[in-house]
Design a protein around this motif. Structure first.
Motif, PDB file in Angstrom:
ATOM      1  N   UNK A   1      17.481  -7.680  10.310  1.00  0.00           N
ATOM      2  CA  UNK A   1      17.182  -9.017   9.812  1.00  0.00           C
ATOM      3  C   UNK A   1      17.411  -9.084   8.308  1.00  0.00           C
ATOM      4  N   UNK A   2      17.788 -10.279   7.824  1.00  0.00           N
ATOM      5  CA  UNK A   2      17.913 -10.533   6.381  1.00  0.00           C
ATOM      6  C   UNK A   2      16.623 -11.197   5.904  1.00  0.00           C
ATOM      7  N   UNK A   3      15.963 -10.561   4.930  1.00  0.00           N
ATOM      8  CA  UNK A   3      14.624 -10.974   4.538  1.00  0.00           C
ATOM      9  C   UNK A   3      14.581 -11.537   3.125  1.00  0.00           C
ATOM     10  N   UNK A   4      13.697 -12.534   2.928  1.00  0.00           N
ATOM     11  CA  UNK A   4      13.291 -13.002   1.615  1.00  0.00           C
ATOM     12  C   UNK A   4      11.833 -12.623   1.451  1.00  0.00           C
ATOM     13  N   UNK A   5      11.543 -11.780   0.454  1.00  0.00           N
ATOM     14  CA  UNK A   5      10.195 -11.255   0.275  1.00  0.00           C
ATOM     15  C   UNK A   5       9.571 -11.790  -1.008  1.00  0.00           C
ATOM     16  N   UNK A   6       8.241 -11.803  -1.025  1.00  0.00           N
ATOM     17  CA  UNK A   6       7.498 -12.226  -2.215  1.00  0.00           C
ATOM     18  C   UNK A   6       6.232 -11.395  -2.348  1.00  0.00           C
ATOM     19  N   UNK A   7       5.937 -10.969  -3.567  1.00  0.00           N
ATOM     20  CA  UNK A   7       4.659 -10.331  -3.864  1.00  0.00           C
ATOM     21  C   UNK A   7       3.633 -11.435  -4.033  1.00  0.00           C
ATOM     22  N   UNK A   8       2.672 -11.508  -3.102  1.00  0.00           N
ATOM     23  CA  UNK A   8       1.781 -12.673  -3.072  1.00  0.00           C
ATOM     24  C   UNK A   8       0.394 -12.403  -3.632  1.00  0.00           C
ATOM     25  N   UNK A   9       0.038 -11.157  -3.892  1.00  0.00           N
ATOM     26  CA  UNK A   9      -1.293 -10.886  -4.437  1.00  0.00           C
ATOM     27  C   UNK A   9      -1.716  -9.475  -4.116  1.00  0.00           C
ATOM     28  N   UNK A  10      -3.029  -9.271  -4.001  1.00  0.00           N
ATOM     29  CA  UNK A  10      -3.547  -7.952  -3.654  1.00  0.00           C
ATOM     30  C   UNK A  10      -4.850  -8.108  -2.898  1.00  0.00           C
ATOM     31  N   UNK A  11      -5.200  -7.052  -2.160  1.00  0.00           N
ATOM     32  CA  UNK A  11      -6.467  -7.007  -1.454  1.00  0.00           C
ATOM     33  C   UNK A  11      -6.979  -5.574  -1.514  1.00  0.00           C
ATOM     34  N   UNK A  12      -8.208  -5.423  -1.984  1.00  0.00           N
ATOM     35  CA  UNK A  12      -8.811  -4.097  -2.116  1.00  0.00           C
ATOM     36  C   UNK A  12      -7.928  -3.142  -2.911  1.00  0.00           C
ATOM     37  N   UNK A  13      -7.273  -3.654  -3.945  1.00  0.00           N
ATOM     38  CA  UNK A  13      -6.440  -2.813  -4.793  1.00  0.00           C
ATOM     39  C   UNK A  13      -5.065  -2.497  -4.241  1.00  0.00           C
ATOM     40  N   UNK A  14      -4.672  -3.163  -3.154  1.00  0.00           N
ATOM     41  CA  UNK A  14      -3.374  -2.913  -2.543  1.00  0.00           C
ATOM     42  C   UNK A  14      -2.509  -4.162  -2.663  1.00  0.00           C
ATOM     43  N   UNK A  15      -1.280  -3.989  -3.137  1.00  0.00           N
ATOM     44  CA  UNK A  15      -0.376  -5.118  -3.337  1.00  0.00           C
ATOM     45  C   UNK A  15       0.094  -5.663  -1.993  1.00  0.00           C
ATOM     46  N   UNK A  16       0.147  -6.994  -1.880  1.00  0.00           N
ATOM     47  CA  UNK A  16       0.556  -7.649  -0.639  1.00  0.00           C
ATOM     48  C   UNK A  16       1.961  -8.210  -0.793  1.00  0.00           C
ATOM     49  N   UNK A  17       2.815  -7.912   0.174  1.00  0.00           N
ATOM     50  CA  UNK A  17       4.153  -8.490   0.234  1.00  0.00           C
ATOM     51  C   UNK A  17       4.278  -9.255   1.541  1.00  0.00           C
ATOM     52  N   UNK A  18       4.760 -10.492   1.466  1.00  0.00           N
ATOM     53  CA  UNK A  18       5.040 -11.292   2.656  1.00  0.00           C
ATOM     54  C   UNK A  18       6.515 -11.640   2.659  1.00  0.00           C
ATOM     55  N   UNK A  19       7.137 -11.571   3.856  1.00  0.00           N
ATOM     56  CA  UNK A  19       8.569 -11.814   3.960  1.00  0.00           C
ATOM     57  C   UNK A  19       8.881 -12.591   5.229  1.00  0.00           C
ATOM     58  N   UNK A  20       9.919 -13.406   5.157  1.00  0.00           N
ATOM     59  CA  UNK A  20      10.439 -14.116   6.323  1.00  0.00           C
ATOM     60  C   UNK A  20      11.936 -13.864   6.406  1.00  0.00           C
ATOM     61  N   UNK A  21      12.446 -13.844   7.635  1.00  0.00           N
ATOM     62  CA  UNK A  21      13.873 -13.601   7.831  1.00  0.00           C
ATOM     63  C   UNK A  21      14.596 -14.905   8.110  1.00  0.00           C
ATOM     64  N   UNK A  22      15.912 -14.845   8.024  1.00  0.00           N
ATOM     65  CA  UNK A  22      16.718 -16.045   8.244  1.00  0.00           C
ATOM     66  C   UNK A  22      16.618 -16.548   9.682  1.00  0.00           C
ATOM     67  N   UNK A  23      16.177 -15.700  10.614  1.00  0.00           N
ATOM     68  CA  UNK A  23      16.043 -16.117  12.010  1.00  0.00           C
ATOM     69  C   UNK A  23      14.598 -16.399  12.403  1.00  0.00           C
ATOM     70  N   UNK A  24      13.687 -16.398  11.426  1.00  0.00           N
ATOM     71  CA  UNK A  24      12.311 -16.790  11.700  1.00  0.00           C
ATOM     72  C   UNK A  24      11.344 -15.660  11.946  1.00  0.00           C
ATOM     73  N   UNK A  25      11.771 -14.416  11.783  1.00  0.00           N
ATOM     74  CA  UNK A  25      10.833 -13.300  11.886  1.00  0.00           C
ATOM     75  C   UNK A  25       9.927 -13.271  10.656  1.00  0.00           C
TER      76      UNK A  25
END
Length: 220
Positions: free
Chosen positions: A136-160
């Protein structure tokens, strides 16, 4: 005028000192992560991370990812896994993208022979980037952190969709989840333990290895 400027400078320096003494997190951090935890980690041979893996094909299993080799010439780590069964499954369905070669400079993993920047050091909240992974081709973003761990959220061009948390204290992924366009789980990994100086058998098996019965391992 000079007296006013001196007073203003004095007040500014006092306010900055108060911020430092109060222990406030620098603005360059994300949430309660530290600046050091957002930087690229350095791995050593024998570093290990124990995970629970879940896939719809094989259910739940547990194994350790281990730094089995450091190739200084290619500037790559090689991650092996303590379960030969999981290594064989990876060779067939390639469901674990973090098994095998990983670049030293960015911890990029390989997809069809090309290094993919799944991680984005140093972590910066709101930053976006692209990579290809798991077909899959992904677009990712660093969205924040939780309990000292960085959170990354990503979506693919096909909706994954994909979400993963990077633990800067332990230098690798704390959790990773990939769902398809119907929100059905495709792969999940959850960190359960960490360590160093691992000794024992580890495997990294490619499809050609299955055909030729050539296996990489063990780590001594």
């Amino acid at each position: 005028m000079r007296v006013s400027l001196l007073l203003a400078a004095l007040m500014l320096s006092l306010s900055l000192a108060g911020c430092l003494e109060s222990g406030e997190v620098p603005s360059t951090s994300i949430g309660n992560t530290t600046v050091d935890e957002m930087e690229l980690p350095v791995w050593e041979i024998g570093d290990q991370w124990s995970y629970t893996f879940v896939t719809p094909q094989f259910g739940e299993d547990s194994a350790r990812l281990v730094v089995a080799e450091i190739d200084d010439e290619e500037q790559q780590y090689v991650l092996g896994i303590s379960s030969e069964r999981e290594a064989q499954r990876h060779a067939v369905v390639n469901h674990n993208p973090f098994l095998g070669r990983v670049t030293i400079d960015e911890l990029s993993v390989f997809e069809n022979g090309d290094a993919q920047p799944v991680f984005n050091f140093p972590w910066t909240e709101g930053e976006t980037w692209e990579f290809t992974l798991l077909g899959e081709d992904w677009m990712a973003e660093t969205t924040g952190s939780i309990n000292g761990k960085v959170i990354v959220e990503a979506t693919s061009s096909s909706g994954h969709s994909m979400e993963y948390h990077f633990d800067g204290t332990h230098g690798f992924i704390d959790s990773f989840e990939w769902n398809n366009q119907d929100d059905e789980l495709q792969f999940r990994m959850t960190l359960t333990n960490t360590g160093s100086d691992y000794t024992g058998d580890v495997w990294f098996i490619r499809a050609t290895d299955l055909k030729d019965r050539l296996f990489e391992g063990p780590l001594d």
